[in-house]
Design an enzyme around this catalytic site. Structure first.
Site, PDB file in Angstrom:
ATOM      1  N   GLU A  89       3.383  -1.569  10.855  1.00 25.33           N
ATOM      2  CA  GLU A  89       4.744  -2.105  10.917  1.00 25.33           C
ATOM      3  C   GLU A  89       5.289  -2.186  12.339  1.00 25.33           C
ATOM      4  OE1 GLU A  89       3.727   0.184   8.756  1.00 25.33           O
ATOM      5  OE2 GLU A  89       4.294  -0.432   6.727  1.00 25.33           O
ATOM      6  N   PHE A 102       9.735   9.530  -3.643  1.00 27.30           N
ATOM      7  CA  PHE A 102       8.524   9.108  -2.944  1.00 27.30           C
ATOM      8  C   PHE A 102       8.832   7.942  -1.998  1.00 27.30           C
ATOM      9  CE2 PHE A 102       4.657   6.402  -2.772  1.00 27.30           C
ATOM     10  CZ  PHE A 102       3.904   7.263  -1.997  1.00 27.30           C
ATOM     11  N   GLN A 103       8.389   8.076  -0.773  1.00 29.85           N
ATOM     12  CA  GLN A 103       8.616   7.074   0.271  1.00 29.85           C
ATOM     13  C   GLN A 103      10.100   6.776   0.493  1.00 29.85           C
ATOM     14  OE1 GLN A 103       5.860   3.704  -0.235  1.00 29.85           O
ATOM     15  NE2 GLN A 103       4.382   4.853   0.998  1.00 29.85           N
ATOM     16  N   LYS A 145      15.148  -1.055  -4.410  1.00 30.45           N
ATOM     17  CA  LYS A 145      14.249  -1.827  -5.264  1.00 30.45           C
ATOM     18  C   LYS A 145      14.969  -2.381  -6.496  1.00 30.45           C
ATOM     19  CE  LYS A 145       9.553  -1.728  -7.052  1.00 30.45           C
ATOM     20  NZ  LYS A 145       8.336  -0.925  -7.261  1.00 30.45           N
ATOM     21  N   MET A 177      -0.103   3.945  35.979  1.00 30.61           N
ATOM     22  CA  MET A 177       1.211   4.269  36.530  1.00 30.61           C
ATOM     23  C   MET A 177       1.442   5.777  36.477  1.00 30.61           C
ATOM     24  SD  MET A 177       3.505   2.759  38.157  1.00 30.61           S
ATOM     25  CE  MET A 177       3.964   1.051  37.855  1.00 30.61           C
TER      26      MET A 177
END
Lengths: 585, 171
Positions: free
Chosen positions: A53, A115-116, A165, A483
């Site tokens: 993502e 969940f999630q 959802k 760097m």
């Protein structure tokens, strides 16, 4: 048929189409399955399946920055949402318009540690311009359209719309995008005419002026870049720009000084130090640009044009702040200039330019050439020469290679240079290149990378291969986080703590494992032919350019120093860095 | 460059916001995220029909920091208006305190006497306690609480400041 009933998931698709979205980047999961189901049944939106993502967020940024349109991503709840945080923060810092749609657990499960589940609006509150959790399907269409409005109006930025959802399944009323603007958000785009008049007078009277332009010119659109060129032409003023603003003014123009700031050119920084007028157009006096604040531009009156009122007087006190879109303000400024028939101080400008030419004579970008080893600067010079007629889009990762790219690649037009400026996100360049390639299918898109940065989002090579996006990854491989190594050399006694890239993959084989093309150059003599081979390939390519391991990026304003205290190269005596300077990043 | 030696002043800032979920968190997060002070903060809906809430923040900082606070507040999407009542004044400020004092004998009598001097109301009483309700400027409330400390003070609840400009002009 403007208003109609449909499911929340269908509304999402409809709203994106009505907003003119063509491409969205995403990754499916439990809490967005209804939206993916709605996607399955349509052919107006193109979904690009990323591999992580974070990649979706940077790809959407690359799409946005190269096209001027908002970038859109769709991810699931929990880890899907948290994985976007770096990309959202990056977009906030660099003012990139994004609309990020996140799935959320069903409304009755919110707050139960389902969940999630995560508190997406809580987590993203400080890394978005705005965010909203939509709990009622009848509010969804309005929330989506507002998200696009907020993302693209005023100072652009990322907006998150969190959609539970059950809301995606529910049926509600869809409304179209007409006349939707949040009642409390109306950014000012026209500048105050009195102040613009004052600015014109200050420009007329200046003896040692400089235009310091930034990403705001590019965000304002191509017309603003043209107006910047017009203003430079009318006044004959020298022009420098921030990292974010490269391309708004052509690098081939005789008034161009190069980038300013920590790794900017000597002439640009000396001009800032000695100037009596700084005209800041859409930049924000970032600490990479100003160096030590009490030494910054001590002789200059400062004018600051910015669409974000909070940018004005944030770190540097200015003499004249003008709130507005730089395009509108420049247009009015030029009108005033012409109407009043103002002329600049020609004689003073002549001696100013003579001084500038002396600074230019230092040739601050010169480096020690080699015919046995590839110098990173040389590699980029050759890349530039061999692609300059291709109007290429360049993305970068973050580090030495990024600064060299900013120094040695010349940009003639806006929206060709995509880099993570404010946040400094390693792993930005490859997904951003994918986004840019989708916005410009026919263009040459090159990610100038380092061997450490590229490994942070290398999985997106799989995305490039799947969609036949022929992005080129040009790795300046010096086997160090360069760097970090450079700072350890200058500030920490050469103790290279954890900055060596041990156990690197074979990048050629890595490319091949992904079904892309892999190449490697180790000698300066073979560089040209191989670069030509890379840019003529119709495949995604990883080009492992093995360069000098110890080269440092110069010129440089060391931490805690002023613009006039640049180190030009390795042959100069080591500078004393104060404890205060060491504290700065 | 902004000097660090600039004087620090107390400002009362009023913010009209859309009354929507998370708006208070947004304002508080702005203060904590950018390192600004909050001395007191009050919030309540003031117009249900237009879903508008009013937040009053008392903060302190240099003139530069106060300007930044106002600009940062104004760019939050749900914020309708930002006014600095300290600058745009004159304004009146009031705070309400509930003060519980426990004890008996002379101290109890003295607490009641002082409460009258401060025009506090007794809103709950038992044989061994009072709850006083007191409205006024934060300084007046401070003074009252300080006096009660020696007289059996056991608990204080304060609302924070609500403020409004004097005169006929409205926000």
């Amino acid at each position: 048929m403007a208003d109609m009933d449909m499911t929340g998931a269908e509304m999402v698709i409809r709203a994106l189409v009505d907003q003119g979205v063509e491409v969205l980047f995403g990754y499916p999961g439990g809490a967005v399955l209804p939206i993916y189901d709605a996607l399955f049944n349509q052919d107006k939106l193109r979904h690009i399946l990323v591999r992580h993502e974070q990649g979706a967020a940077h790809a959407a940024e690359g799409y946005a920055r190269s096209s001027g349109k908002p970038g859109v991503l769709l991810v699931t709840s929990g880890p899907g949402a948290t994985n976007t945080i770096t990309g959202l923060t990056d977009a906030l810092m660099d003012s990139i318009p994004l609309v990020c749609l996140t799935g959320q657990v069903a409304t009755h499960l919110i707050g139960t540690d389902a969940f999630q589940e995560c508190d997406t609006v809580g987590i993203t509150r400080s890394c978005t311009k705005h965010n909203v959790l939509v709990k009622d399907v009848n509010d969804l269409a309005q929330a989506l359209h507002e998200a696009f409005y907020v993302a693209t109006h005023g100072r652009p930025g990322p907006v998150v719309v969190d959609i539970p959802k059950d809301v995606q399944f529910q049926i509600g009323r869809y409304v179209g995008p007409a006349n939707i603007a949040p009642r409390s958000y109306r950014p000012q785009v026209k500048g105050d005419l009195g102040r613009i008049q004052q600015a014109a007078e200050m420009i007329r009277d200046a003896k040692r002026p400089v235009i310091y332009s930034g990403g705001g010119v590019i965000n304002s659109g191509p017309a603003a870049s043209q107006l910047l060129r017009d203003l430079a032409r009318l006044t004959g003023f020298p022009v420098t720009s921030t990292l974010m603003g490269l391309g708004a003014f052509p690098a081939s123009d005789s008034n161009w000084l190069g980038m300013l700031g920590m790794h900017g050119t000597y002439e640009a920084n000396m001009v800032m130090h000695e100037a009596d007028l700084i005209l800041n157009i859409g930049a924000r006096f970032d600490d990479r640009v100003t160096g030590r604040l009490d030494l910054f531009a001590p002789h200059a009156k400062k004018i600051h044009i910015d669409i974000d009122p909070s940018s004005i007087n944030k770190t540097v006190r200015v003499d004249l702040g003008i709130v507005g879109d730089v395009g509108h303000v420049l247009e009015d400024l030029i009108k005033v200039w012409k109407a009043k028939q103002y002329r600049t101080q020609t004689k003073d400008l002549e001696s100013w330019w003579a001084q500038i030419d002396q600074w230019r004579g230092r040739e601050c970008l010169r480096y020690r050439a080699s015919d046995t080893i590839i110098k990173p600067q040389y590699a980029l010079q050759r890349l530039f020469e061999l692609t300059r007629d291709r109007d290429a889009v360049i993305t970068t990762e973050v580090g030495q290679h990024q600064m060299w790219a900013a120094q040695y690649l010349g940009f003639e037009k806006p929206n060709r240079w995509l880099t993570s400026g404010g946040l400094g996100t390693m792993g930005y360049g490859l997904p951003a290149a994918i986004g840019a390639q989708l916005a410009h299918p026919g263009k040459l898109v090159i990610d100038v990378a380092g061997e450490a940065s590229i490994l942070m989002n290398i999985q997106e090579l799989s995305t490039a291969v799947q969609y036949r996006l022929p992005v080129k990854v040009f790795i300046l491989n010096n086997q160090y986080m360069g760097m970090v190594r450079q700072w350890q050399e200058l500030l920490h006694g050469g103790r290279y703590s954890e900055s060596y890239s041990e156990a690197l993959p074979d990048f050629v084989k890595l490319a091949e494992a992904y079904h892309a093309k892999g190449m490697r150059a180790t000698k300066p003599q073979e560089l040209d032919d191989m670069i030509i081979e890379m840019i003529s390939s119709d495949q995604p390519v990883i080009f492992d350019c093995v360069v000098d391991k110890t080269e440092n990026c110069f010129p440089m304003i060391p931490s805690g120093k002023g613009h006039h205290e640049m180190i030009l190269g390795p042959e100069e005596d080591p500078v004393e860095i104060s404890d205060e300077g060491r504290m700065m990043v | 460059m902004f000097g660090t030696k600039e004087p620090i002043a107390r400002h009362t800032i009023t913010v009209l916001v859309n009354n929507e979920a998370g708006v208070l968190a947004r304002v508080i997060g702005l203060f904590s995220g950018r390192g600004y002070n909050i001395e007191s903060l009050t919030v309540a809906e003031i117009d249900a029909s237009s879903h508008t809430s009013r937040i009053t923040v008392v903060t302190s900082g240099t003139a530069h920091v106060i300007d930044q606070i106002k600009a940062q507040l104004a760019r939050l999407v749900p914020v309708q208006k930002v006014r600095d009542l300290t600058v745009d004044g004159p304004a009146v400020e009031r705070e309400l305190a509930l003060v519980k004092v426990r004890g008996g004998g002379d101290k109890r009598v003295e607490a009641l006497r002082l409460s009258e001097a401060f025009r506090a109301h007794v809103i709950d009483t038992t044989h061994e306690s009072f709850v006083f309700e007191l409205t006024g400027s934060p300084e007046k409330l401070d003074a009252f609480v300080e006096l009660m400390r020696g007289l059996g003070l056991v608990e204080v609840a304060r609302t924070g400041v609500a403020a409004i400009t004097r005169g006929p002009a409205a926000l």
